[in-house]
Design a protein around this motif. Sequence first.
Motif, PDB file in Angstrom:
ATOM      1  N   GLY A 144       0.822  -1.209   0.000  1.00 41.59           N
ATOM      2  CA  GLY A 144       0.000   0.000   0.000  1.00 41.59           C
ATOM      3  C   GLY A 144       0.855   1.257   0.000  1.00 41.59           C
ATOM      4  N   LEU A 145       1.951   1.238   0.771  1.00 40.94           N
ATOM      5  CA  LEU A 145       2.856   2.382   0.805  1.00 40.94           C
ATOM      6  C   LEU A 145       3.550   2.570  -0.538  1.00 40.94           C
ATOM      7  CD1 LEU A 145       4.387   4.650   2.211  1.00 40.94           C
ATOM      8  CD2 LEU A 145       5.959   2.924   3.140  1.00 40.94           C
ATOM      9  N   ALA A 146       3.995   1.472  -1.153  1.00 34.25           N
ATOM     10  CA  ALA A 146       4.652   1.556  -2.456  1.00 34.25           C
ATOM     11  C   ALA A 146       3.710   2.131  -3.503  1.00 34.25           C
ATOM     12  CB  ALA A 146       5.155   0.177  -2.885  1.00 34.25           C
ATOM     13  N   ASN A 147       2.465   1.701  -3.475  1.00 33.18           N
ATOM     14  CA  ASN A 147       1.488   2.216  -4.435  1.00 33.18           C
ATOM     15  C   ASN A 147       1.210   3.695  -4.192  1.00 33.18           C
ATOM     16  OD1 ASN A 147       1.251  -0.245  -5.751  1.00 33.18           O
ATOM     17  ND2 ASN A 147      -0.475  -0.925  -4.501  1.00 33.18           N
ATOM     18  N   TRP A 148       1.175   4.100  -2.921  1.00 28.07           N
ATOM     19  CA  TRP A 148       0.999   5.520  -2.613  1.00 28.07           C
ATOM     20  C   TRP A 148       2.177   6.326  -3.176  1.00 28.07           C
ATOM     21  CZ3 TRP A 148       3.921   9.171  -0.186  1.00 28.07           C
ATOM     22  CH2 TRP A 148       3.288  10.389   0.108  1.00 28.07           C
ATOM     23  N   MET A 149       3.397   5.808  -2.984  1.00 30.35           N
ATOM     24  CA  MET A 149       4.584   6.489  -3.507  1.00 30.35           C
ATOM     25  C   MET A 149       4.513   6.645  -5.018  1.00 30.35           C
ATOM     26  SD  MET A 149       7.881   5.066  -1.438  1.00 30.35           S
ATOM     27  CE  MET A 149       8.292   5.722   0.180  1.00 30.35           C
ATOM     28  N   ARG A 150       4.087   5.603  -5.706  1.00 28.48           N
ATOM     29  CA  ARG A 150       3.996   5.680  -7.166  1.00 28.48           C
ATOM     30  C   ARG A 150       3.014   6.755  -7.598  1.00 28.48           C
ATOM     31  NH1 ARG A 150       4.725   0.676 -11.063  1.00 28.48           N
ATOM     32  NH2 ARG A 150       5.152   2.513 -12.320  1.00 28.48           N
ATOM     33  N   SER A 151       1.941   6.877  -6.855  1.00 25.99           N
ATOM     34  CA  SER A 151       0.918   7.857  -7.196  1.00 25.99           C
ATOM     35  C   SER A 151       1.308   9.276  -6.858  1.00 25.99           C
ATOM     36  CB  SER A 151      -0.387   7.493  -6.474  1.00 25.99           C
ATOM     37  OG  SER A 151      -1.363   8.497  -6.633  1.00 25.99           O
ATOM     38  N   GLU A 152       1.934   9.457  -5.679  1.00 30.78           N
ATOM     39  CA  GLU A 152       2.190  10.804  -5.169  1.00 30.78           C
ATOM     40  C   GLU A 152       3.610  11.326  -5.433  1.00 30.78           C
ATOM     41  OE1 GLU A 152      -0.178  12.704  -3.875  1.00 30.78           O
ATOM     42  OE2 GLU A 152      -1.635  11.091  -4.164  1.00 30.78           O
TER      43      GLU A 152
END
Length: 253
Positions: A240-248
């Motif tokens: 979830g954190l990795a996906n947030w990083m990719r988005s933000e």
Amino acid sequence: MRVVSLFSRKGGVGRTVFAVNLAAILSEQGLKVAVLELDPQNTVSQHFDGFNEQTIGWAHTLLDASEPSAITNKSYWSPRENLRVFPFGKITAAQRKAIEHHLDEQPNWLEQALQSPVFDGVDVLFIDTPSGFNAYSDHAERVATSALSIWLCDAASQKAFTGSDVRVLPSGCQHRHILNQINASKSSRRELLKSWRELVGEELLPLPIHQDELVSDALLEGTTVVWFASFSQAAHDLLGLANWMRSEWLNDA
């Protein structure tokens, strides 16, 4: 190249776990990722079984006058596709003093070293630093395009936060705090989370990482928890954190 520097005020908060697992996830998602270990404890390699013992850490090449960039093709190995790991290297106490003196005397060393051809094509670089404020974290601060400060959800970490200096990050650097090893069974969890939100406001990521024994089990096996136990709570949280990083943070990577 996006540079994500990871920091902590105290040891034992799982900073290296974040670096290696986020790198593992993003590399499997197709990004070209590197992990640069600025921590003399040499803990990054413990998370990757099959470490190439012939790899020369960047600290060794920095001590070699013939390798002025300090980060060369000899300084890394690739445990899997799309992933490069640059270990610190095992050195003596005297050599460590020499390294730290060099870093103090050459404040732009890391910025220049990242121009090395070995970083060509890298989308994301994670920098793992020692805890506290030191020569290594100073350099990681200067080159960061994004920064993640890692804390435990306890009173001791809150005291460390309120009683310590503020990091000096580059203008435009995106900085967030995240809580690790959340114990869902503790009744004090809600109050501690509330206190953290009051302390850091919007810089606190609403993506806490839960306590999970499989993180330690993965380390014993010489691998990351996302590769060892992809079904685990920690792996789910880190994804979830990795996906947030990719988005933000990494939407242009």
